[in-house]
Design an enzyme around this catalytic site. Structure first.
Site, short mmCIF file in Angstrom:
data_model
loop_
_atom_site.label_atom_id
_atom_site.label_comp_id
_atom_site.label_asym_id
_atom_site.label_seq_id
_atom_site.Cartn_x
_atom_site.Cartn_y
_atom_site.Cartn_z
N ASP A 143 0.86 -1.18 0.00
CA ASP A 143 0.00 0.00 0.00
C ASP A 143 0.89 1.23 0.00
O ASP A 143 1.95 1.23 0.65
CB ASP A 143 -0.92 0.00 1.23
CG ASP A 143 -2.08 0.97 1.09
OD1 ASP A 143 -3.23 0.50 1.06
OD2 ASP A 143 -1.85 2.19 1.01
N HIS A 201 -19.87 -9.29 -11.10
CA HIS A 201 -19.81 -8.16 -10.17
C HIS A 201 -20.84 -8.31 -9.04
O HIS A 201 -21.64 -7.40 -8.78
CB HIS A 201 -20.03 -6.84 -10.91
CG HIS A 201 -19.37 -5.67 -10.24
ND1 HIS A 201 -18.73 -4.66 -10.91
CD2 HIS A 201 -19.24 -5.34 -8.92
CE1 HIS A 201 -18.25 -3.77 -10.07
NE2 HIS A 201 -18.54 -4.17 -8.85
N ILE A 202 -20.79 -9.45 -8.38
CA ILE A 202 -21.78 -9.76 -7.35
C ILE A 202 -21.22 -9.67 -5.93
O ILE A 202 -21.92 -9.97 -4.97
CB ILE A 202 -22.39 -11.17 -7.56
CG1 ILE A 202 -21.31 -12.25 -7.49
CG2 ILE A 202 -23.15 -11.23 -8.87
CD1 ILE A 202 -21.86 -13.67 -7.51
N GLU A 204 -17.18 -4.55 -18.48
CA GLU A 204 -18.44 -5.11 -17.98
C GLU A 204 -19.66 -4.22 -18.17
O GLU A 204 -20.79 -4.68 -18.07
CB GLU A 204 -18.31 -5.47 -16.49
CG GLU A 204 -18.18 -4.27 -15.59
CD GLU A 204 -18.01 -4.68 -14.13
OE1 GLU A 204 -18.91 -4.38 -13.34
OE2 GLU A 204 -16.98 -5.30 -13.80
N ARG A 241 -11.80 -3.54 -9.44
CA ARG A 241 -12.32 -3.13 -10.74
C ARG A 241 -11.45 -3.75 -11.82
O ARG A 241 -10.23 -3.90 -11.65
CB ARG A 241 -12.33 -1.60 -10.89
CG ARG A 241 -13.42 -0.89 -10.10
CD ARG A 241 -14.82 -1.23 -10.61
NE ARG A 241 -15.87 -0.43 -9.99
CZ ARG A 241 -16.49 -0.74 -8.86
NH1 ARG A 241 -16.12 -1.83 -8.19
NH2 ARG A 241 -17.46 0.03 -8.39
#
Length: 313
Positions: A174, A287-288, A261, A232
């Protein structure tokens, strides 16, 4: 004041009441042409991920003042066009304290990881074809793998907690300087990618993170490594990833997101979907990750209340 809910399926009844107390509500579902017609006289638009809210929509939206979206990602909305039109976008972005109580994306990430590493979809397909070859689907315990968490924000921290329960060693990468002294932090991206067995992606999509994972850095992954993506699709160069899968330069992919998508035409030509049709080590879900009843109701309520607070100001 008039509002349009583009995707009302399973919309929370109490949340609908909240809106109806202050605005006149019209509900979809809507096709793209219907949306372009219906948005003409609306002041408020509430969307999930079923529509792309772009310049064409804004041209038709003569009165639009607010867009409500119970999402953290905003790539389904042309934010520049919204700003130019003076339209306020109310979302979950930056709502860290609230989002920490929403576990759905973390849970789905772990489900994808287990499914991929334990070869569950391939094993199910094998049995459905009338076979029962147990030895074909041997795998390892999770403690055999080192997990690499890309992005140590809300979901990344949830994944770390799951890893501890499964006794799975983990590190994270990060760019937040406040995290550099964490014992699990790896400051060098290339070293981070080279030492892990499973890469779980949890960085947000923005200009800097578009194709953050690309030909230059993906080559540092082991050929035995797996990738899990519930962030994403645009985070990763999908054409390079597809080639790596075909050439067996990585061992598998489980993704809930794709760069293309948002349109059906782009989906048909998507490189990841094409390779998945020929490989058993690629899992794709539509994308669930955030699509649990409880999470959707709570996030809807949250953005609606944010909207109500805006009206009071």
């Amino acid at each position: 004041m008039k509002a349009l809910i583009t995707e009302p399926f399973d919309f929370g009844k109490e949340n609908l009441k909240l809106l109806e107390e202050i605005v006149e509500v019209k509900k979809g579902p809507l096709s793209r042409p219907d949306l372009l017609k219906a948005v003409d006289d609306k002041d408020v638009l509430m969307v999930r991920l079923g529509h792309v809210i772009d310049g064409e929509v804004f041209e038709k939206a003569n009165r639009l003042k607010f867009i409500l979206t119970p999402t953290t990602g905003l790539n389904h909305i042309d934010m520049v066009a919204a700003k130019n039109k003076g339209i306020k976008v109310i979302s979950l972005r930056g709502e860290s304290e609230f989002l920490a109580s929403i576990p759905s994306t973390g849970e789905h990430t772990w489900a994808l990881m287990l499914s991929l590493l334990r070869k569950i979809p391939a094993a199910h397909k094998h049995v459905m074809s009338g076979k029962w070859t147990r030895d074909r689907f041997k795998s390892h315990n999770l403690y055999h793998y080192k997990l690499g968490i890309l992005g140590f924000g809300r979901v990344g921290k949830q994944i770390a907690e799951y890893a501890k329960v499964f006794k799975m060693p983990f590190v994270f990468y990060d760019t937040d300087p406040n995290l550099k002294n964490n014992s699990h932090a790896v400051e060098d991206l290339e070293r981070f990618l080279a030492e892990i067995d499973v890469l779980s992606i949890h960085i947000p999509l923005n200009k800097e993170n578009t194709q953050f994972l690309n030909e230059t850095n993906l080559k540092y992954l082991k050929s035995t490594a797996y990738i899990i993506n519930t962030s994403r699709g645009e985070i990763i160069d999908e054409s390079i990833l597809a080639d790596m899968l075909l050439q067996k330069k990585i061992s598998g992919l489980a993704t809930d997101v794709l760069a293309s998508e948002l349109t059906s035409e782009s989906l048909r030509n998507n490189s990841i979907i094409k390779v998945a049709q020929h490989l058993d080590n690629v899992i794709i879900t539509p994308h669930i990750a955030g699509a649990t009843y409880e999470s959707m109701w709570r996030t809807e309520e949250f953005v609606i209340k944010k909207f109500l607070n805006q009206l009071v100001k």
